[in-house]
Design a protein around this motif. Structure first.
Motif, PDB file in Angstrom:
ATOM      1  N   GLU A  15       0.839  -1.194   0.000  1.00  0.00           N
ATOM      2  CA  GLU A  15       0.000   0.000   0.000  1.00  0.00           C
ATOM      3  C   GLU A  15       0.881   1.253   0.000  1.00  0.00           C
ATOM      4  O   GLU A  15       1.891   1.324   0.716  1.00  0.00           O
ATOM      5  CB  GLU A  15      -0.907  -0.017   1.233  1.00  0.00           C
ATOM      6  N   GLY A  16       0.501   2.224  -0.812  1.00  0.00           N
ATOM      7  CA  GLY A  16       1.270   3.452  -0.908  1.00  0.00           C
ATOM      8  C   GLY A  16       2.226   3.477  -2.092  1.00  0.00           C
ATOM      9  O   GLY A  16       2.629   4.558  -2.543  1.00  0.00           O
ATOM     10  N   GLU A  17       2.601   2.307  -2.575  1.00  0.00           N
ATOM     11  CA  GLU A  17       3.492   2.253  -3.729  1.00  0.00           C
ATOM     12  C   GLU A  17       2.697   2.512  -5.007  1.00  0.00           C
ATOM     13  O   GLU A  17       1.470   2.448  -5.039  1.00  0.00           O
ATOM     14  CB  GLU A  17       4.175   0.885  -3.810  1.00  0.00           C
ATOM     15  N   ASN A  18       3.435   2.774  -6.086  1.00  0.00           N
ATOM     16  CA  ASN A  18       2.806   2.944  -7.394  1.00  0.00           C
ATOM     17  C   ASN A  18       2.774   1.612  -8.135  1.00  0.00           C
ATOM     18  O   ASN A  18       3.676   0.774  -7.979  1.00  0.00           O
ATOM     19  CB  ASN A  18       3.579   3.966  -8.231  1.00  0.00           C
ATOM     20  N   ALA A  19       1.743   1.438  -8.936  1.00  0.00           N
ATOM     21  CA  ALA A  19       1.609   0.225  -9.750  1.00  0.00           C
ATOM     22  C   ALA A  19       1.558   0.615 -11.210  1.00  0.00           C
ATOM     23  O   ALA A  19       0.800   1.516 -11.587  1.00  0.00           O
ATOM     24  CB  ALA A  19       0.340  -0.537  -9.369  1.00  0.00           C
ATOM     25  N   THR A  20       2.360  -0.048 -12.018  1.00  0.00           N
ATOM     26  CA  THR A  20       2.354   0.209 -13.453  1.00  0.00           C
ATOM     27  C   THR A  20       2.046  -1.078 -14.206  1.00  0.00           C
ATOM     28  O   THR A  20       2.681  -2.113 -13.976  1.00  0.00           O
ATOM     29  CB  THR A  20       3.719   0.750 -13.930  1.00  0.00           C
TER      30      THR A  20
END
Lengths: 113, 117
Positions: A15-20
């Motif tokens: 949670e809080g990270e970016n997803a690509t």
């Protein structure tokens, strides 16, 4: 065969990270769309990007389109546990496929809290 | 407002029986689509209706599959002599248009989960 191909097939982040997530396709398109699916049921439309557009934003979502590379990416910033879902790209290519969207196999995103 | 509805939500049937799946699109949407999704897979296009035009049936996997759209609204997908490989989630979607422009967004129903024993 599916013309919209997503990668990765699965993605697990905190949670809080970016997803690509990425989508590649093989033909000229009219537009490309991203959808989200929770629990294997109905899909929810996220963003539509036209072939003459390069980038679109919607809240924490950012979509880019590179028609020269025949690829698109979906970026989810500051991910939340509620973003856990499958994400599909779909292309509309009237010349090639007529009046239907062609979906990829999807990326399964898991956001750990 | 009301979205796309589908019924039944779940259907369990025996091999060889016929099933009917129903889709109620959003009022005013001229385009209606049926898709099939097997476990862990993407969506497989089945058939598309647009207004009064002849439907695009190019995705129907066999002649056991057929669909109707009565009065430009409700649609029924019929599978005759069901087989175990027909087990999947059947999704219906509708949209304002299928032009490639802004009216292209598809609104999906919750799907019907079909299990053929």
């Amino acid at each position: 065969s599916q013309q919209g191909e997503e990668d990765p097939q699965a993605l697990s982040i905190q949670e809080g990270e970016n997803a690509t997530m990425n989508c590649s396709y093989k033909t000229s398109i009219n537009n490309l769309q991203w959808y989200r699916q929770n629990s294997g049921r109905g899909l929810v439309h996220l963003i539509l990007i036209r072939s003459n557009e390069r980038e679109k934003h919607s809240g924490r979502l950012r979509v880019t389109l590179d028609t020269s590379k025949k690829s698109s990416s979906l970026l989810i910033t500051a991910s939340r546990a509620a973003d856990t879902a499958s994400y599909f790209c779909a292309i509309r290519a009237n010349m090639e496929y007529g009046n239907k969207l062609v979906f990829g196999a999807g990326t399964i995103l898991r956001v750990k809290s | 407002g009301a979205g796309v509805s589908q019924s039944p939500s779940n259907k369990v049937t025996e091999k060889g029986k016929d099933v009917e799946l129903r889709c109620d699109p959003i009022s005013g949407h001229t385009a209606l689509y049926w898709y099939r999704q097997s476990l862990g897979q993407g969506l497989e296009f089945l058939i598309y209706f647009q207004g009064n035009s002849a439907p695009d049936k190019s995705g129907l996997p066999s002649d056991r599959f057929s669909a109707e759209r009565t009065g430009g609204s409700v649609s029924t997908l019929t599978i005759q002599r069901t087989q175990q490989e027909d087990s999947a989630v059947y999704l219906c979607a509708s949209s304002w248009a299928a032009s490639g422009g802004g009216g292209d967004t598809q609104y999906f129903g919750p799907g019907t989960r079909l299990t053929v024993l």
